[in-house]
Design a protein around this motif. Structure first.
Motif, short mmCIF file in Angstrom:
data_model
loop_
_atom_site.label_atom_id
_atom_site.label_comp_id
_atom_site.label_asym_id
_atom_site.label_seq_id
_atom_site.Cartn_x
_atom_site.Cartn_y
_atom_site.Cartn_z
N THR A 20 0.84 -1.20 0.00
CA THR A 20 0.00 0.00 0.00
C THR A 20 0.87 1.25 0.00
O THR A 20 0.42 2.33 -0.38
CB THR A 20 -0.93 0.04 1.23
OG1 THR A 20 -0.14 0.03 2.42
CG2 THR A 20 -1.85 -1.16 1.24
N THR A 21 2.12 1.13 0.43
CA THR A 21 3.03 2.26 0.44
C THR A 21 3.60 2.48 -0.97
O THR A 21 4.01 1.54 -1.62
CB THR A 21 4.19 2.01 1.42
OG1 THR A 21 3.65 1.81 2.73
CG2 THR A 21 5.13 3.19 1.46
N VAL A 22 3.59 3.75 -1.39
CA VAL A 22 4.14 4.08 -2.70
C VAL A 22 5.62 4.40 -2.52
O VAL A 22 6.00 5.42 -1.96
CB VAL A 22 3.40 5.28 -3.33
CG1 VAL A 22 4.08 5.70 -4.63
CG2 VAL A 22 1.94 4.92 -3.58
N TRP A 23 6.47 3.50 -3.00
CA TRP A 23 7.90 3.65 -2.83
C TRP A 23 8.52 4.54 -3.92
O TRP A 23 9.58 5.12 -3.71
CB TRP A 23 8.57 2.28 -2.88
CG TRP A 23 7.98 1.30 -1.94
CD1 TRP A 23 6.99 0.39 -2.20
CD2 TRP A 23 8.31 1.12 -0.56
NE1 TRP A 23 6.69 -0.34 -1.08
CE2 TRP A 23 7.50 0.09 -0.05
CE3 TRP A 23 9.23 1.72 0.30
CZ2 TRP A 23 7.56 -0.34 1.26
CZ3 TRP A 23 9.29 1.28 1.60
CH2 TRP A 23 8.48 0.27 2.08
N SER A 24 7.85 4.63 -5.08
CA SER A 24 8.45 5.32 -6.22
C SER A 24 8.26 6.83 -6.17
O SER A 24 8.88 7.56 -6.94
CB SER A 24 7.83 4.78 -7.51
OG SER A 24 6.41 4.96 -7.51
N ASP A 25 7.40 7.31 -5.28
CA ASP A 25 7.14 8.75 -5.23
C ASP A 25 8.38 9.49 -4.72
O ASP A 25 9.02 9.05 -3.77
CB ASP A 25 5.95 9.02 -4.29
CG ASP A 25 5.43 10.44 -4.43
OD1 ASP A 25 6.15 11.38 -4.05
OD2 ASP A 25 4.30 10.60 -4.91
N PRO A 26 8.73 10.63 -5.34
CA PRO A 26 9.92 11.38 -4.88
C PRO A 26 9.84 11.82 -3.43
O PRO A 26 10.87 12.05 -2.79
CB PRO A 26 9.94 12.59 -5.83
CG PRO A 26 9.19 12.16 -7.04
CD PRO A 26 8.14 11.21 -6.56
N GLU A 27 8.61 11.92 -2.89
CA GLU A 27 8.45 12.36 -1.50
C GLU A 27 8.58 11.20 -0.51
O GLU A 27 8.58 11.42 0.70
CB GLU A 27 7.11 13.05 -1.32
CG GLU A 27 6.97 14.34 -2.12
CD GLU A 27 5.65 15.04 -1.87
OE1 GLU A 27 4.87 14.54 -1.01
OE2 GLU A 27 5.38 16.06 -2.52
N ARG A 293 -2.19 2.45 -9.23
CA ARG A 293 -1.24 1.84 -10.16
C ARG A 293 0.19 1.93 -9.61
O ARG A 293 1.02 1.06 -9.88
CB ARG A 293 -1.33 2.51 -11.53
CG ARG A 293 -2.66 2.27 -12.21
CD ARG A 293 -2.61 2.50 -13.71
NE ARG A 293 -1.86 1.45 -14.42
CZ ARG A 293 -2.34 0.26 -14.73
NH1 ARG A 293 -3.57 -0.08 -14.39
NH2 ARG A 293 -1.60 -0.62 -15.39
N GLN A 294 0.48 2.96 -8.82
CA GLN A 294 1.80 3.03 -8.17
C GLN A 294 1.94 1.94 -7.12
O GLN A 294 3.02 1.38 -6.92
CB GLN A 294 1.98 4.40 -7.52
CG GLN A 294 2.17 5.55 -8.49
CD GLN A 294 2.25 6.88 -7.77
OE1 GLN A 294 1.51 7.14 -6.81
NE2 GLN A 294 3.15 7.74 -8.21
N GLN A 295 0.84 1.63 -6.42
CA GLN A 295 0.89 0.63 -5.36
C GLN A 295 1.07 -0.78 -5.90
O GLN A 295 1.67 -1.63 -5.24
CB GLN A 295 -0.40 0.70 -4.52
CG GLN A 295 -0.52 1.96 -3.66
CD GLN A 295 -1.88 2.09 -3.03
OE1 GLN A 295 -2.89 1.70 -3.61
NE2 GLN A 295 -1.93 2.64 -1.83
N VAL A 296 0.54 -1.04 -7.08
CA VAL A 296 0.58 -2.39 -7.65
C VAL A 296 1.32 -2.32 -8.99
O VAL A 296 0.72 -2.15 -10.04
CB VAL A 296 -0.83 -2.98 -7.83
CG1 VAL A 296 -0.73 -4.42 -8.33
CG2 VAL A 296 -1.60 -2.93 -6.52
N SER A 373 -7.01 -5.57 -4.59
CA SER A 373 -6.11 -5.36 -3.46
C SER A 373 -5.87 -3.91 -3.11
O SER A 373 -5.54 -3.60 -1.96
CB SER A 373 -4.75 -6.01 -3.74
OG SER A 373 -4.06 -5.33 -4.78
N ALA A 374 -6.00 -3.00 -4.05
CA ALA A 374 -5.68 -1.60 -3.78
C ALA A 374 -6.97 -0.85 -3.44
O ALA A 374 -7.82 -0.65 -4.30
CB ALA A 374 -5.00 -0.96 -4.99
#
Length: 448
Positions: A20-27, A293-296, A373-374
């Motif tokens: 559930t955590t978005v790892w790709s986000d710059p923040e 879509r970022q989460q999965v 799932s998301a």
């Protein structure tokens, strides 16, 4: 006569290692550096939240014999993190998940009593059990317990800890020879616990803490888990965040309290909730689709599908159709330490359902995994989200929510700055803390 308006309880769950955590986000930031915990906790306190919640995993998860790719950032010790946070916060409750299957009552009671002292009465314990031998391999006892036995041990564990917390006598009046005055001095008392699970005796080394006992959370959803919560818990961490499911769960667990001599107000029901905010509802929906879509990712979609199929599916295209081959039903599972494996106990039925859904909506593997799932509980403008939260609480679908942002550590900031003021304007959420302990924040009576 109209029902009194309920005050909403809000808490913040520091996002753990999951998809559930978005790892790709710059923040996105660290999940183990103290600065992340500090920022997150101080944001929650600025927003006057009841508490910060930490989950815990006792073993890194594996899939196909390798460490799961979303489980490599580390899992720091719960007590160390909460103790450190007690020094940079003043009112925020500090809730930690500690396992009752593999730990011992004396050690856990000592740690929580210490945390309650260090934080001046803000400690909470989320009591969980462990279901798999894979986790048990990290511990001397090893193995695992059947579900009924797990909850029997958990209840004995809890009552043993209570015996230790309560073992200190009330203040004893002692004459001070130097001053000639009479001083009140707390004294340790003898404790003895002998049952099917524990045989311990001695003197507890930590004086009775500000709350007497930490606030007790429980997160099990089985019938045994609900009964355990009704008998022992102060709050229950629920996964039922929608109106109908929330009302059914709320009525069920609250309806069990009377047999234990408890009132409905003595147990708070707090579902986990995610959120996506936008300037408008349409803007928020667009952002939510991007977040899903970022989460999965494609890789994550295949990993999630493998947890049901119990097969190596790495050769499949995540943008292609579901496998024609059926799931492999076996006690030896490709994914180890994953709760989702336990929840999908009938993989053939799940596969059938997913195939029907994929055909009906024309979904690829990745699209399907996003669909199933998301989830985002609240999506909309700040005013829409504030109204949705208030409506659910007033309709007795919950007593509040434990918010799980998808960005660490700054994902809570926008909620604190935009939604909380609107809830305060509605008169549904506090503008200032009215007490200093977590029990006071939650409107709970002193520990019995």
């Amino acid at each position: 006569m109209s029902k009194p308006r309920k005050e909403i309880h809000l808490a913040a769950h520091f996002p753990g290692v999951n998809n559930t955590t978005v790892w790709s986000d710059p923040e996105a930031g660290s999940h183990i550096e103290f600065e992340s915990f500090r920022h997150f906790a101080q944001t929650a306190e600025r927003a006057k939240f009841d508490f910060l919640f930490l989950a815990e995993g006792l073993r890194l998860r594996e899939q196909g014999g390798q460490i799961y790719d979303l489980d490599v950032v580390g899992r720091p010790d719960t007590f160390a993190v909460l103790a450190a946070l007690s020094g940079v916060t003043e009112r925020l409750g500090l809730a930690g998940t500690i396992n009752s299957t593999f730990n011992e009552p004396f050690e856990v009671a000592r740690q929580f009593a210490t945390l309650d002292h260090l934080s001046a009465g803000r400690a909470a314990w989320n009591v969980v059990t462990s279901w798999d031998a894979f986790t048990g391999e990290n511990f001397r006892r090893g193995g695992f317990l059947a579900e009924a036995d797990r909850y029997a041990r958990a209840e004995r564990f809890m009552r043993a800890a209570w015996t230790l917390f309560d073992s200190w006598r009330g203040d004893e009046i002692v004459a001070d020879k130097a001053s000639g005055q009479f001083l009140a001095t707390p004294r340790p008392g003898q404790f003895t616990v002998k049952d099917d699970h524990f045989d311990i005796t001695g003197h507890f080394p930590v004086p009775r803490s500000p709350q007497g006992r930490p606030v007790i959370f429980q997160a099990g959803d089985s019938d045994e888990g609900r009964e355990f919560a009704a008998a022992t818990a102060d709050a229950i961490f629920s996964r039922h965040g929608t109106l109908e499911a929330g009302q059914a769960f709320y009525a069920d667990v609250k309806g069990r309290l009377a047999r234990y001599g408890r009132t409905p107000e003595s147990l708070k029901v707090l579902p986990a909730a995610t959120f996506v905010l936008g300037d408008t509802d349409a803007d928020a929906r667009e952002k939510a689709a991007i977040v899903r879509r970022q989460q999965v990712s494609g890789q994550t979609a295949i990993k999630l599908l493998e947890q049901v199929w119990n097969r190596d599916l790495s050769s499949y295209d995540p943008d292609g159709p579901l496998p024609e081959v059926d799931p492999q039903v076996s006690a030896d599972h490709i994914a180890r330490g994953r709760a989702s494996v336990r929840m999908n106990r009938d993989p053939l039925a799940v596969a059938k359902q997913w195939r029907e859904l994929a055909v009906a909506k024309g979904l690829s593997i990745r699209d399907l995994m996003i669909e199933v799932s998301a989830r985002q509980t609240f999506v909309g403008s700040p005013s829409t989200v504030a109204q949705s939260i208030d409506d659910l609480v007033q309709a007795d679908a919950s007593d509040g929510f434990i918010l799980v942002p998808h960005i660490t550590p700054g994902g809570l900031d926008a909620f604190a700055d935009t939604v909380v003021p609107l809830l305060q304007e509605r008169g549904a959420f506090r503008t200032e803390y009215r007490g200093s302990t977590l029990r006071e924040h939650l409107g709970l009576s002193a520990a019995r």
